[in-house]
Scaffold this motif. Sequence first.
Motif, PDB file in Angstrom:
ATOM      1  N   THR A 246       0.048  52.017 -31.450  1.00  0.00           N
ATOM      2  CA  THR A 246       0.892  52.217 -30.507  1.00  0.00           C
ATOM      3  C   THR A 246       2.265  53.446 -32.092  1.00  0.00           C
ATOM      4  O   THR A 246       2.302  54.775 -31.640  1.00  0.00           O
ATOM      5  CB  THR A 246       1.659  51.318 -30.237  1.00  0.00           C
ATOM      6  OG1 THR A 246       0.388  50.694 -28.941  1.00  0.00           O
ATOM      7  CG2 THR A 246       1.983  52.848 -28.975  1.00  0.00           C
ATOM      8  N   ALA A 247       2.663  52.617 -32.638  1.00  0.00           N
ATOM      9  CA  ALA A 247       3.969  53.389 -33.730  1.00  0.00           C
ATOM     10  C   ALA A 247       3.314  53.911 -34.332  1.00  0.00           C
ATOM     11  O   ALA A 247       3.534  55.124 -34.793  1.00  0.00           O
ATOM     12  CB  ALA A 247       4.150  52.212 -33.750  1.00  0.00           C
ATOM     13  N   ALA A 248       1.975  54.396 -34.946  1.00  0.00           N
ATOM     14  CA  ALA A 248       1.668  54.573 -35.832  1.00  0.00           C
ATOM     15  C   ALA A 248       1.193  55.919 -34.878  1.00  0.00           C
ATOM     16  O   ALA A 248       1.410  57.595 -36.181  1.00  0.00           O
ATOM     17  CB  ALA A 248       0.787  53.984 -36.679  1.00  0.00           C
ATOM     18  N   LEU A 249       0.955  56.118 -34.419  1.00  0.00           N
ATOM     19  CA  LEU A 249      -0.292  57.591 -33.436  1.00  0.00           C
ATOM     20  C   LEU A 249       1.288  57.670 -32.620  1.00  0.00           C
ATOM     21  O   LEU A 249       0.894  59.342 -32.973  1.00  0.00           O
ATOM     22  CB  LEU A 249      -0.984  56.610 -32.331  1.00  0.00           C
ATOM     23  CG  LEU A 249      -2.308  56.321 -32.757  1.00  0.00           C
ATOM     24  CD1 LEU A 249      -2.854  55.429 -31.427  1.00  0.00           C
ATOM     25  CD2 LEU A 249      -3.056  56.525 -33.506  1.00  0.00           C
ATOM     26  N   TYR A 250       1.520  57.508 -32.870  1.00  0.00           N
ATOM     27  CA  TYR A 250       2.999  57.830 -32.000  1.00  0.00           C
ATOM     28  C   TYR A 250       3.573  58.804 -33.278  1.00  0.00           C
ATOM     29  O   TYR A 250       4.121  60.028 -32.961  1.00  0.00           O
ATOM     30  CB  TYR A 250       4.178  56.149 -31.090  1.00  0.00           C
ATOM     31  CG  TYR A 250       5.576  58.004 -30.900  1.00  0.00           C
ATOM     32  CD1 TYR A 250       5.635  58.392 -29.896  1.00  0.00           C
ATOM     33  CD2 TYR A 250       7.213  57.395 -31.339  1.00  0.00           C
ATOM     34  CE1 TYR A 250       6.845  59.185 -29.029  1.00  0.00           C
ATOM     35  CE2 TYR A 250       7.652  58.039 -31.048  1.00  0.00           C
ATOM     36  CZ  TYR A 250       7.727  58.792 -30.463  1.00  0.00           C
ATOM     37  OH  TYR A 250       9.403  59.489 -29.844  1.00  0.00           O
ATOM     38  N   LEU A 251       4.391  57.937 -34.065  1.00  0.00           N
ATOM     39  CA  LEU A 251       4.630  59.129 -35.587  1.00  0.00           C
ATOM     40  C   LEU A 251       3.660  59.846 -36.038  1.00  0.00           C
ATOM     41  O   LEU A 251       4.100  60.960 -36.395  1.00  0.00           O
ATOM     42  CB  LEU A 251       4.564  57.797 -36.729  1.00  0.00           C
ATOM     43  CG  LEU A 251       5.662  57.094 -35.952  1.00  0.00           C
ATOM     44  CD1 LEU A 251       6.526  56.163 -37.474  1.00  0.00           C
ATOM     45  CD2 LEU A 251       7.172  57.609 -35.751  1.00  0.00           C
TER      46      LEU A 251
ATOM     47  N   PRO B 200      10.302  65.981 -37.045  1.00  0.00           N
ATOM     48  CA  PRO B 200      10.597  64.996 -38.524  1.00  0.00           C
ATOM     49  C   PRO B 200      10.271  63.337 -37.908  1.00  0.00           C
ATOM     50  O   PRO B 200      10.889  63.456 -37.062  1.00  0.00           O
ATOM     51  CB  PRO B 200      11.978  65.898 -39.324  1.00  0.00           C
ATOM     52  CG  PRO B 200      12.821  65.767 -37.653  1.00  0.00           C
ATOM     53  CD  PRO B 200      11.481  66.050 -36.303  1.00  0.00           C
ATOM     54  N   THR B 201       9.645  63.451 -39.153  1.00  0.00           N
ATOM     55  CA  THR B 201       9.370  61.756 -38.683  1.00  0.00           C
ATOM     56  C   THR B 201      10.539  60.938 -39.586  1.00  0.00           C
ATOM     57  O   THR B 201      11.915  61.584 -39.944  1.00  0.00           O
ATOM     58  CB  THR B 201       8.079  60.861 -39.819  1.00  0.00           C
ATOM     59  OG1 THR B 201       8.075  61.767 -41.354  1.00  0.00           O
ATOM     60  CG2 THR B 201       7.404  61.611 -39.308  1.00  0.00           C
TER      61      THR B 201
END
Length: 63
Positions: free
Chosen positions: A37-42, A51-52
């Motif tokens: 979830t964090a990877a897809l969100y970023l 910006p990330t």
Amino acid sequence: MTTTVPALPAADPAPPPLPRTPRRGDRVALALLLAGTAALYLWDLGASGWPTPSTPLPRRPGP
């Protein structure tokens, strides 16, 4: 005419069920779900121009 029912003897209440302890597979699945979830969100933030956290913020020109 009234009918009476004899009182039943009080039964011992059933003990409450024991809480289910999380298994190792449950914890691994939760960790993978959160990481994915964090990877897809970023990734989506980066794709939409946001910006990330690793991207430095742009500086505003001074006076």
